[in-house]
Structure formats: C-alpha cells, structure tokens
Motif scaffolding. Structure first.
Motif, short mmCIF file in Angstrom:
data_model
loop_
_atom_site.label_atom_id
_atom_site.label_comp_id
_atom_site.label_asym_id
_atom_site.label_seq_id
_atom_site.Cartn_x
_atom_site.Cartn_y
_atom_site.Cartn_z
N GLN A 131 0.78 -1.28 0.17
CA GLN A 131 -0.05 0.02 -0.17
C GLN A 131 0.98 1.34 -0.03
OE1 GLN A 131 -2.38 -0.43 3.50
NE2 GLN A 131 -0.52 -0.52 5.03
N TRP A 171 -4.99 -1.47 2.30
CA TRP A 171 -5.21 -2.77 1.13
C TRP A 171 -6.33 -3.52 1.65
CZ3 TRP A 171 -5.10 -7.40 3.69
CH2 TRP A 171 -4.33 -7.42 4.99
N SER A 182 -4.27 -3.12 -4.21
CA SER A 182 -2.66 -2.90 -3.87
C SER A 182 -2.19 -4.18 -3.47
CB SER A 182 -2.76 -1.62 -2.99
OG SER A 182 -3.40 -1.76 -1.88
N ILE A 183 -2.92 -5.01 -2.70
CA ILE A 183 -2.50 -6.23 -2.00
C ILE A 183 -2.24 -7.28 -3.21
CG2 ILE A 183 -4.63 -7.61 -1.99
CD1 ILE A 183 -1.91 -7.29 0.73
#
Length: 451
Positions: free
Chosen positions: A15, A22, A29-30
């Motif tokens: 993140q 996240w 983003s994860i």
C-alpha cells in the motif's frame, strides 16, 4: 494559464503512503506481486494522459526500539515489497508515452552500477525514465541490513550524494561523443575510438578511472527527481534536480518552499527549468456524497498505531512511548535521534515563532490518515478539478503526484473524471508522441484552451 503535470505515486508493495487501505474491497494494492495488476494500472495511466508513474523504494522498514515494528509486519505499513526497477521493462513494453520514475539510493552501490542500470532502462523505454535521488530512508534499518557500524550522518549523506550524482552524470554525458556510435555493417565499424573517453574521478567518497560501456540513450541522463526538504536537500536539488517534490503541509508553507527552491536554483546559475510538484490524495466519485463516503471509509481504517508505526520508521521516534501532553522537545532534551533521520518530519513539529509546537497527541491526530501523503481533495469531478487549480494557484506548484487510497480504482477515477475537465480548461499540455520524458516535463508551460 499554465499546464500542469500529473504523476502517480506507488510502491511495489502492499500500500501507499504509510496509511492502511489494502484490506478495503475496492483496493487492488494487495495484488502487488501480480504483474498484470501493474500492467492494468500503466495502461489506464497511458490512455488517460498522466505524465508518469513514480515508484518509491528503499531497503528500510519501521523500527521501534531495536526491532522491527510488529504493527508494520501485521498491517503492512512500509514493510514488504520488491525491487520496482525490475518491473519497469514489462510496463514500458505495454505503454507508449507514459514516463516512469524509480527511486534509487545514493551510497548503496557504486555510481557506475546505477548509471548502467538507468542507461538500460532509458534505452528500453525510448527515453521515458527518471531517477528519484534519495540519500536514504529508515537509516537505522538500512545500517543494520548492510552491516554498517552506525547511521551515516545526514550532511555526510548529502556530501556523498553530491559526488555520486556528479560521477554518474560524467558517465552519461561525457563518456561517449555524440558521433562515437557508428554501427555500420558495410565498414564493420562499431564505434569510433576517438569518441570514447576515459572517465577519471577522484573524490572523497568515490573514485573511478575507466570507460563506460553503455552507448548513449535517447535522454543520456535520466530525468532527475529529488524530494529532500532539509536545507542540505534543497541546496542539492537546486544544483541537480529537474523535478522536485515539495512537502505538502499548508498552501502557504508549500508556496514558501517553492519560492525558496526557485531562488536557490537561480543562485546556483541554473539554466534549465525546475518543475515543482507535491503529493495529492484525491478521492473522487460521480457525486460528492459518494466521494465523502469513500473518504470516511478510509478514515475509519486509520489508528494511532498506524500513525506511530510510520513516524517511527521515518524518524526513529516512537510517539506511543512519549508523554502525549508534551511536545517533541522531550525527545531532544533526552538526546534523541534528531539530525540523522527524518529531519523535516521532526523539525516541522518543533514549533516556530508563529506556531507553537504541537503536543504528541496533536501530532498523532494531525497525521492520522495522512501518513506521508500530501494535500487532500474529496468531491465530485468539478470540485476536485477546482481544488487542483486552487492549490496550483496558491502554491506555485507545477503539478501533483496522485497518491491512491484504493489503488487502480482511484487512478482510473481521476483519469476518467478529473483530467478531462482540466484538459478542457487548458491545464494539460498537448500530448507529443516520440518526445522524451524530459522534453515533455520541461516544455513551456502556457497552453491554449481546447476549443
């Protein structure tokens, strides 16, 4: 009216911005380990007309006491990630005009190693690479990782960076004459010996004597970015940086920093333009109500632990161990770490004649949900576009680095909803195919409104 530049700030990790987002269902983003996630983002940016994708990077992580912060590990706060320079060739192949900026720390390797890596990236991209020059972050963690006896003093790091950048530029700019590369099949001549020059450098921190094997690339030297806000950092930026990221606190404070940078650049005899930018968290949706609900969802995810973890990683100070009703002067009085790590994020809270130093409790409240983020705008497309123009007018900034809250979703929303409005108002420069990153970022600012 002048053209504005827009980049997107990212990390090759969970993140952005030292905040927690996240786990939110809108965030991708994860999925940072999946290259397709980055290909989608880069394609969205290229189509929308963003100027560049920026990757922050570093080896450090938040330390509390003498060990890694448990909260950093559990919540993914500035911990975990890969080397973004290795990802860029994939994204360069999937885009045609988007610039790319990657962070590389001076002092980690020898300048010739960095110079060769950036020459390669400039060649692959056709002249679309920039180098974000940093002298270090989370220096306590880096010192341990690399087996150093201790942290290198702040001003010494800048003295080393001065030599590091100067030597790298010698490789890029002086090692090959413009006509040295021939590559003629009929004559069998690859390069003219008279156009290949020995680089001789004997500094206090770096030495080199030899020839640079990488032929000149479209830009030769990558576009140089820098974000130091300390006096030493600003002096360095005035001499070397072409694009400077200014700390976004209040519009008036940022305006003063922008003016100071331009003054220093003038004093240094700079002939090339200095582009100034600041971070911007823009949460935009079709309606104001939708945007504010998204902002509220993000804000509810932030805690004192998130704030303290990030601040400890940047400054070496764990705010949770301090008296919440006292100021940061309690750290200085006890001989704390000011001077070697995160100086700007310590000094900003020490107070001035016009603003008393805030308490630790007030610092935690001020930084919650902000982390290392800059300005923040929340609203519908017109409200956010208006806010961008107001910030540019009040600060003198040349552009903004969008700091996503929910990953690709935020970038796509800004690109689809806000950039078209700014383009109609004449605030975006016309796109020029086959121009280098440097040419696009440094082109004259005035543009005509779209009819």
């Amino acid at each position: 009216m002048s053209a504005l530049r827009f980049g997107v700030f990212e990390v090759y990790g969970p993140q952005v911005g030292g905040t927690l987002s996240w786990p939110h269902p809108l965030s991708d983003s994860i999925d940072f380990a999946d290259p397709e996630r980055w290909v989608r983002l880069a394609r969205v940016m290229d189509a929308a007309g963003f100027d560049f994708l920026f990757f922050a990077d570093g080896y450090g992580y938040p330390i509390v006491g003498d060990d890694i912060s448990a909260d950093a590990v559990v919540q993914g706060i500035n911990f975990s990630g890969y080397d973004p320079a290795t990802l860029l060739p994939v994204l360069m192949r999937e885009t045609s005009e988007l610039g790319f900026v990657v962070t590389a720390t001076t002092g980690i390797d020898h300048p010739v190693q960095l110079a060769r890596r950036f020459s390669t990236l400039d060649a692959i991209s056709g002249g679309r690479i920039g180098w974000n020059i940093v002298t270090g972050a989370s220096q306590n963690a880096v010192a341990e990782l690399f087996g150093h006896d201790g942290m290198v003093p702040h001003d010494t790091r800048y003295a080393m960076a001065e030599e590091y950048v100067s030597l790298a530029r010698r490789y890029w700019e002086d090692a090959w004459s413009n006509d040295a590369l021939v590559a003629d099949r009929e004559t069998g001549v690859y390069a003219q010996r008279s156009g290949i020059h020995r680089i001789v450098y004997d500094g206090d921190h770096y030495r080199s004597r030899g020839y640079y094997g990488a032929p000149p690339t479209p830009q030769r030297t990558p576009l140089l970015f820098q974000a130091g806000t300390s006096p030493a950092g600003r002096e360095f930026a005035a001499r070397h940086a072409e694009c400077v990221f200014v700390q976004a606190t209040t519009p008036s404070h940022t305006a003063s920093a922008v003016a100071d940078l331009h003054r220093r650049a003038g004093d240094a005899g700079r002939m090339t333009p200095l582009v100034t930018m600041a971070g911007l968290t823009a949460i935009v949706a079709e309606t104001s109500a939708e945007a504010r609900e998204l902002a509220d969802e993000f804000d509810r995810m932030q805690t004192d632990d998130v704030v303290a973890t990030l601040y400890a990683g940047n400054t070496g100070i764990d705010l949770r161990t301090l008296d919440p009703d006292q100021t940061l002067h309690q750290v200085l009085d006890a001989g704390g770490p000011i001077g070697q790590m995160g100086t700007s994020n310590i000094e900003r809270f020490l107070g001035t004649p016009d603003r008393p130093a805030p308490t630790v409790r007030e610092i935690l409240d001020e930084l919650r949900g902000r982390g290392t983020r800059g300005f923040r705008l929340v609203g519908d497309p017109t409200e956010v576009a208006d806010g961008v123009e107001e910030l540019a007018a009040s600060t003198g900034l040349d552009g903004f680095l969008i700091e996503p809250v929910f990953g690709t979703r935020d970038v796509a929303a800004f690109g689809e909803l806000v950039l078209p409005i700014l383009r109609e108002r004449g605030r975006l420069a016309p796109r020029r195919s086959n121009a280098t990153f440097r040419a696009r970022m440094q082109e004259p600012s005035p543009v005509a409104p779209v009819s």
